[in-house]
Design a protein around this motif. Structure first.
Motif: not given
Length: 402
Positions: A63-83
């Protein structure tokens, strides 16, 4: 390829909604790209659930995702998916990043800014790469930090390990203290100036811990930057037979990066790190350390010594704003800082596969760990291990349009 648009409306200066309504969505429309979904996050961690649900509704395809965020929101994305429990890895997420946070380290590392850049158009560079179709997708490496509780003998049951995955930075010492304390200033000062305020409050602290450095695959030894040669060379304490390097504190600075060479547009803390982006499939951390006992003028730990050394730390961090010049600084025989001679480097700039940090039990601040702004605490008697990781293959993980 399915397209999701998601942004955090409260990150940074809270301008993401207007940026997307006025610029991002019209740009997609100009290129006849209609998102399958446009969502604003509503709480911490929400972004991960949004993307996970989107992946579920479009199974077994990237999929393609256009993400409007800072580094913290990207961090949340990665960790939620990992868990999220899953019998197989999620398919690759191709990410167009729109920088809406405070420092935007990942974006500013991949897209260098110039005084001539229009501020809005600069923020749209990754989206432009996506809509052009003539783009490259840069796979992101990760830094996996695992906090281990103290060992207990059976039948006692040990506390579970805690993990956090970073796409930018993993640190202890001064940087972790800065991020810990800067949260108190977020409401009154959403800019990067709040980090400088927190730095001033913590600049005299020393952090007691023991450290192990582990080699990365390929060189099979820990490497250290040699300013005279302008490249990394094998660490004097790392050999093929005994590659692990053991270090003792105190430390004033201990920070590793992945994917980035800077934490702010001008703060180039690991200036050689982008070399690793050219080595696809290579997992490594660039680590910057400052240890007071490396100073030739060091005698003992005292309040006066800490105040005096704080001036040197300030000079080092100031030089990081000068295109990463801090890695070239050396000590003169009297402990003064210079760019001349062949004295010991003020900054120990290391390239490794991972590190282990075991804090002194009584040094409370040495127990703080920062993972992309997320502050974790090592329990008494515990330790943290940080390891570089790459995507399993070209069908998984996250890749950034650039």
């Amino acid at each position: 390829m399915p397209l999701l648009v998601v942004y955090n409306p409260v990150c940074g200066d809270r301008s993401a909604r207007a940026l997307f309504d006025d610029h991002v969505l019209p740009l997609l429309s100009q290129h006849n790209l209609n998102p399958d979904q446009v969502v604003a996050t509503e709480s911490s961690g929400h972004v991960g659930n949004i993307v996970a649900d989107f992946l579920t509704s479009h199974p077994d395809q990237p999929i393609s995702v256009i993400l409007g965020s800072g580094d913290g929101t990207l961090h949340e994305l990665i960790n939620v998916l990992n868990n999220i429990p899953s019998s197989k890895p999620f398919p690759r997420i191709h990410l167009a990043l729109v920088p809406c946070g405070t420092a935007n380290a990942l974006y500013s590392s991949l897209f260098l800014t110039t005084p001539e850049d229009d501020p809005v158009q600069y923020k749209l560079k990754s989206v432009h790469a996506f809509v052009s179709g003539n783009h490259r997708s840069v796979p992101l490496n990760l830094a996996v930090s695992v906090i281990s509780p103290p060992h207990v003998a059976p039948p006692a049951k040990a506390a579970p390990k805690q993990s956090s995955i970073s796409a930018v930075v993993a640190s202890t010492s001064l940087h972790a203290s800065i991020l810990h304390d800067s949260e108190a200033f977020r409401e009154t000062d959403p800019t990067i100036e709040r980090f400088k305020t927190a730095a001033f409050q913590n600049i005299t602290r020393w952090y007691y811990a023991t450290v192990k450095l582990f080699p990365r695959k390929g060189p099979e030894v820990v490497e250290v930057y040699d300013p005279a040669m302008g490249t990394f060379v094998p660490h004097e304490s790392s050999t093929e037979d005994e590659p692990i390097v053991d270090l003792i504190g105190p430390f004033t600075y201990f920070l590793s990066t992945v994917n980035v060479d800077r934490l702010e547009p001008a703060f180039r803390i690991t200036p050689k790190a982008k070399e690793l982006l050219q080595e696809e499939g290579t997992a490594a951390l660039d680590l910057v350390m400052i240890r007071p006992m490396q100073d030739p003028s060091y005698v003992m730990d005292s309040e006066e010594a800490r105040k005096a050394f704080a001036e040197k730390v300030g000079a080092v961090l100031g030089a990081a704003y000068q295109d990463g010049a801090h890695v070239n600084l050396r000590y003169a025989e009297d402990g003064s800082i210079t760019t001349e001679g062949d004295g010991p480097t003020v900054v120990e700039y290391v390239r490794c596969g991972g590190w282990e940090w075991e804090p002194d039990d009584v040094d409370e601040r040495a127990h703080l760990v920062c993972a992309d702004g997320d502050i974790l605490t090592i329990p008494t008697g515990g330790k943290v291990t940080c390891t570089a990781a790459t995507p399993m293959n070209d069908q998984t993980g996250i890749a950034l349009y650039a």
